[in-house]
Design a protein around this motif. Structure first.
Motif, mmCIF file in Angstrom:
data_model
loop_
_atom_site.group_PDB
_atom_site.id
_atom_site.type_symbol
_atom_site.label_atom_id
_atom_site.label_comp_id
_atom_site.label_asym_id
_atom_site.label_seq_id
_atom_site.Cartn_x
_atom_site.Cartn_y
_atom_site.Cartn_z
ATOM 1 N N ILE A 1 0.838 -1.207 0.000
ATOM 2 C CA ILE A 1 0.000 0.000 0.000
ATOM 3 C C ILE A 1 0.870 1.252 0.000
ATOM 4 C CG2 ILE A 1 -1.671 1.351 1.333
ATOM 5 C CD1 ILE A 1 -2.824 -1.343 2.332
ATOM 6 N N ARG A 2 1.900 1.250 0.822
ATOM 7 C CA ARG A 2 2.793 2.406 0.873
ATOM 8 C C ARG A 2 3.537 2.590 -0.453
ATOM 9 N NH1 ARG A 2 3.578 4.713 5.795
ATOM 10 N NH2 ARG A 2 2.815 3.592 7.642
ATOM 11 N N MET A 3 3.902 1.480 -1.080
ATOM 12 C CA MET A 3 4.577 1.570 -2.379
ATOM 13 C C MET A 3 3.665 2.241 -3.409
ATOM 14 S SD MET A 3 7.694 0.227 -2.405
ATOM 15 C CE MET A 3 8.027 -0.492 -4.016
ATOM 16 N N LEU A 4 2.408 1.828 -3.436
ATOM 17 C CA LEU A 4 1.471 2.371 -4.426
ATOM 18 C C LEU A 4 1.109 3.821 -4.122
ATOM 19 C CD1 LEU A 4 -0.337 1.388 -6.912
ATOM 20 C CD2 LEU A 4 -2.199 1.442 -5.258
ATOM 21 N N MET A 5 0.810 4.091 -2.867
ATOM 22 C CA MET A 5 0.274 5.401 -2.499
ATOM 23 C C MET A 5 1.364 6.453 -2.240
ATOM 24 S SD MET A 5 -3.010 4.772 -2.581
ATOM 25 C CE MET A 5 -3.900 6.024 -1.640
ATOM 26 N N GLU A 6 2.623 5.986 -2.048
ATOM 27 C CA GLU A 6 3.684 6.937 -1.715
ATOM 28 C C GLU A 6 4.888 6.815 -2.658
ATOM 29 O OE1 GLU A 6 4.701 6.423 2.429
ATOM 30 O OE2 GLU A 6 2.607 6.087 2.974
ATOM 31 N N PHE A 7 5.685 5.758 -2.489
ATOM 32 C CA PHE A 7 7.007 5.698 -3.088
ATOM 33 C C PHE A 7 6.990 5.588 -4.617
ATOM 34 C CE2 PHE A 7 7.371 3.567 1.168
ATOM 35 C CZ PHE A 7 7.888 4.673 1.826
ATOM 36 N N LYS A 8 6.050 4.825 -5.178
ATOM 37 C CA LYS A 8 6.009 4.650 -6.633
ATOM 38 C C LYS A 8 4.794 5.329 -7.255
ATOM 39 C CE LYS A 8 8.772 0.507 -7.336
ATOM 40 N NZ LYS A 8 8.886 -0.758 -8.103
ATOM 41 N N ARG A 9 4.195 6.194 -6.515
ATOM 42 C CA ARG A 9 2.940 6.805 -6.959
ATOM 43 C C ARG A 9 3.076 7.521 -8.303
ATOM 44 N NH1 ARG A 9 -1.344 9.416 -3.262
ATOM 45 N NH2 ARG A 9 -2.789 10.322 -4.735
ATOM 46 N N GLY A 10 4.092 8.414 -8.409
ATOM 47 C CA GLY A 10 4.244 9.205 -9.631
ATOM 48 C C GLY A 10 4.535 8.351 -10.846
ATOM 49 N N GLU A 11 5.414 7.361 -10.680
ATOM 50 C CA GLU A 11 5.806 6.482 -11.783
ATOM 51 C C GLU A 11 4.621 5.675 -12.306
ATOM 52 O OE1 GLU A 11 8.396 2.357 -12.089
ATOM 53 O OE2 GLU A 11 8.897 3.821 -10.537
ATOM 54 N N ILE A 12 3.872 5.067 -11.380
ATOM 55 C CA ILE A 12 2.743 4.233 -11.791
ATOM 56 C C ILE A 12 1.606 5.086 -12.326
ATOM 57 C CG2 ILE A 12 1.034 2.553 -10.997
ATOM 58 C CD1 ILE A 12 3.080 1.584 -8.952
ATOM 59 N N GLN A 13 1.376 6.250 -11.708
ATOM 60 C CA GLN A 13 0.300 7.121 -12.173
ATOM 61 C C GLN A 13 0.569 7.615 -13.582
ATOM 62 O OE1 GLN A 13 -2.714 8.007 -10.260
ATOM 63 N NE2 GLN A 13 -3.164 8.324 -12.432
ATOM 64 N N SER A 14 1.846 7.866 -13.904
ATOM 65 C CA SER A 14 2.192 8.315 -15.252
ATOM 66 C C SER A 14 1.843 7.248 -16.282
ATOM 67 C CB SER A 14 3.687 8.644 -15.315
ATOM 68 O OG SER A 14 4.060 9.016 -16.623
ATOM 69 N N SER A 15 2.161 5.981 -15.971
ATOM 70 C CA SER A 15 1.808 4.887 -16.877
ATOM 71 C C SER A 15 0.295 4.747 -16.989
ATOM 72 C CB SER A 15 2.415 3.573 -16.378
ATOM 73 O OG SER A 15 3.821 3.633 -16.374
ATOM 74 N N MET A 16 -0.385 4.867 -15.853
ATOM 75 C CA MET A 16 -1.844 4.749 -15.853
ATOM 76 C C MET A 16 -2.473 5.856 -16.691
ATOM 77 S SD MET A 16 -4.697 3.401 -15.188
ATOM 78 C CE MET A 16 -4.723 2.189 -13.861
ATOM 79 N N ASP A 17 -1.968 7.062 -16.596
ATOM 80 C CA ASP A 17 -2.535 8.167 -17.374
ATOM 81 C C ASP A 17 -2.472 7.864 -18.871
ATOM 82 O OD1 ASP A 17 -3.056 9.531 -15.045
ATOM 83 O OD2 ASP A 17 -1.307 10.855 -15.197
ATOM 84 N N SER A 18 -1.383 7.232 -19.317
ATOM 85 C CA SER A 18 -1.229 6.898 -20.740
ATOM 86 C C SER A 18 -2.201 5.807 -21.167
ATOM 87 C CB SER A 18 0.205 6.446 -21.021
ATOM 88 O OG SER A 18 1.124 7.480 -20.743
ATOM 89 N N ILE A 19 -2.301 4.747 -20.356
ATOM 90 C CA ILE A 19 -3.215 3.642 -20.670
ATOM 91 C C ILE A 19 -4.662 4.113 -20.605
ATOM 92 C CG2 ILE A 19 -4.067 1.401 -19.876
ATOM 93 C CD1 ILE A 19 -1.378 1.178 -21.201
ATOM 94 N N SER A 20 -4.967 4.928 -19.609
ATOM 95 C CA SER A 20 -6.332 5.438 -19.444
ATOM 96 C C SER A 20 -6.751 6.273 -20.647
ATOM 97 C CB SER A 20 -6.419 6.269 -18.157
ATOM 98 O OG SER A 20 -7.743 6.693 -17.919
ATOM 99 N N LYS A 21 -5.827 7.053 -21.173
ATOM 100 C CA LYS A 21 -6.143 7.872 -22.348
ATOM 101 C C LYS A 21 -6.475 6.997 -23.550
ATOM 102 C CE LYS A 21 -4.509 11.747 -25.162
ATOM 103 N NZ LYS A 21 -4.982 11.170 -26.422
ATOM 104 N N VAL A 22 -5.721 5.907 -23.739
ATOM 105 C CA VAL A 22 -6.009 4.990 -24.839
ATOM 106 C C VAL A 22 -7.423 4.427 -24.702
ATOM 107 C CG1 VAL A 22 -5.391 2.778 -25.894
ATOM 108 C CG2 VAL A 22 -3.592 4.368 -25.181
ATOM 109 N N ALA A 23 -7.777 4.040 -23.474
ATOM 110 C CA ALA A 23 -9.112 3.478 -23.236
ATOM 111 C C ALA A 23 -10.202 4.503 -23.485
ATOM 112 C CB ALA A 23 -9.198 2.949 -21.803
ATOM 113 N N ARG A 24 -10.005 5.705 -22.985
ATOM 114 C CA ARG A 24 -11.039 6.739 -23.141
ATOM 115 C C ARG A 24 -11.162 7.200 -24.592
ATOM 116 N NH1 ARG A 24 -9.050 10.717 -20.707
ATOM 117 N NH2 ARG A 24 -7.360 9.851 -19.420
#
Length: 479
Positions: free
Chosen positions: A428-451
């Motif tokens: 949980i800490r990895m997702l919400m804190e330490f790797k948040r920016g890195e994973i969110q950046s990837s998610m933003d790209s995938i989410s855009k493809v879906a939308r």
């Protein structure tokens, strides 16, 4: 050939989902999309599920060409109707003859308001519908709830057996599976579903899975709730097995793109449980992107030990959490008292609820992460909302989805199967804190493809128009 509005109005699609929550909702989304385009749709449910569906009146009012029918499943009223042998047997013995009788009556009917059926769209797990459709001379289109990469893997099982990759020679579960074209470098033994972990290729569970997958080849077309751009490497191979493939995902997002804000008022459609509206008030009080949403769907069961370990991990992480637990949490952990620190921690920053409108929850501004079983419906909803995931796969296609989410798309983290409170807290800490920016950046790209896929000119939007056109041509084609 262009299909006129008159021909659309004379088209009548019968849709039959597998009788579980995760199958009913996406197929109801598809039904609404077809009705919005001017087609008649009869949505067939078991009587048990029909009586539990939310928002039927609102749906009927907004979609006047959407008709509901229910048939008996032959199970006692108090039967839990979980995925298991009794439900599968009921499909063959009780539900099949009722479904056939319903279709025969519809074919004989001569009504201007509801023309005879043009085709059947059946859930890929309802394979008896292929027999019924063929007996009655109706085209059948197969809609598959499981993830496209999972279905493609199941179609490749005979090849894996022939190549000696199944059953597994040896005990190392991290060995790469090389016999699934389009998934090179991704798939390992541990990512395959449970029925692949058998000692003999003749095992009934493995043979049943092979038979069910091969049955899909009898369909006139395949409908998948996925995004073409994300799964093109597999879809290009699958196209050699099916006359047509329509990728329409994410279906719930495609529906919203077609009917706008109305879809928000129908967000709970297809739900068999009533959501708790008070959780939204609680979410309103939380900071932006601070909350971890936790839900393991409708089929995953947790032991007392697992519940306690997840509970400690959530509380100890220090992050606000919204946790869906379908029954009373105390009944899930037996008669032993709940540790005081869990009660206190939950009151301070947690909210436990029986059920929610997941689309609405994931779209809330306070949402920052999703601890999920990696069901495909949940994964798609998370992608559309742009919410990174912690994946804890348990069965079926969950393992392949988790592998794709974490290793290919880089939009989530994998939680090991036998995890304890410390593992959960750390993740949980990895997702919400330490790797948040890195994973969110990837998610933003995938989410855009879906939308983008559901907008005008997008692949899913285009495929929906082609599906509507082709269904209309089924009616318009000269006999």
């Amino acid at each position: 050939m262009l299909v006129t509005s008159m021909e659309k109005s004379q088209s009548h699609v019968v849709i039959f989902p597998f009788p579980l929550q995760g199958h009913i909702k996406p197929l109801l989304c598809l039904a609404e999309l077809l009705c919005h385009a001017g087609l008649h749709v009869t949505f067939v449910n078991t009587r048990h599920n029909h009586n539990r569906l939310a928002n039927l009146r609102a749906l009927s009012a907004h979609f006047p060409t959407l008709h509901f029918e229910s048939i008996l499943d032959g199970l006692p009223d108090d039967h839990p109707r979980t995925l298991g042998s009794e439900l599968l047997i009921a499909l063959k013995t009780s539900i099949k003859p009722h479904f056939k009788e319903l279709l025969q009556s519809s074919l004989k009917a001569n009504s201007v308001a509801l023309p005879p059926p043009t085709c059947i769209i059946t859930d890929g797990l309802v394979t008896f519908a292929f027999d019924v459709a063929e007996e009655l001379g109706l085209p059948v289109l197969s809609y598959n709830v499981p993830y496209a990469r999972y279905m493609w893997t199941c179609l490749c099982l005979p090849n894996l057996i022939e190549q000696g990759q199944l059953p597994f020679p040896g005990d190392d579960m991290n060995v790469e599976i090389t016999g699934v074209p389009g998934m090179e470098g991704l798939l390992r033994r541990v990512d395959l579903p449970g029925f692949c972990r058998v000692k003999e290729s003749s095992h009934p569970g493995l043979q049943f899975a092979i038979h069910e997958a091969q049955t899909q080849k009898r369909a006139s077309a395949l409908i998948l709730d996925t995004i073409y751009e994300l799964d093109a490497s597999c879809l290009s191979h699958m196209a050699n097995m099916f006359p047509k493939i329509y990728t329409l995902g994410p279906l719930h997002s495609l529906l919203h793109s077609q009917i706008g804000d109305v879809s928000r008022s129908l967000a709970s459609h297809g739900g068999l449980w009533k959501g708790d509206p008070n959780c939204m008030t609680w979410l309103d009080s939380q900071p932006t992107k601070s909350v971890l949403y936790v839900s393991f769907g409708t089929l995953v069961t947790l032991t007392r030990t697992q519940i306690i370990e997840f509970w400690y991990g959530l509380v100890n992480s220090g992050h606000p959490f919204l946790w869906v637990v379908q029954s009373d949490i105390t009944s899930g952990i037996g008669e032993d008292p709940i540790p005081m620190e869990l009660e206190i921690g939950t009151k301070e920053r947690g909210y436990i609820v029986n059920w929610v409108s997941q689309e609405e929850v994931l779209a809330h501004k306070s949402m920052g992460g999703f601890l999920t079983h990696s069901g495909w419906n949940s994964t798609l909803e998370s992608i559309v909302a742009g919410i990174p995931m912690i994946c804890w796969p348990n069965l079926g296609d969950h393992y392949i989805i988790s592998r794709t989410v974490c290793e290919k798309w880089k939009i989530g983290l994998r939680l090991k199967e036998n995890c304890d409170r410390k593992d959960i807290e750390t993740m949980i800490r990895m997702l919400m804190e330490f790797k948040r920016g890195e994973i969110q950046s990837s998610m933003d790209s995938i989410s855009k493809v879906a939308r983008d896929s559901v907008t005008n000119g997008g692949s899913s939007n285009h495929n929906l128009q082609m599906l509507i056109q082709d269904i209309g041509n089924m009616h318009a084609r000269p006999q």
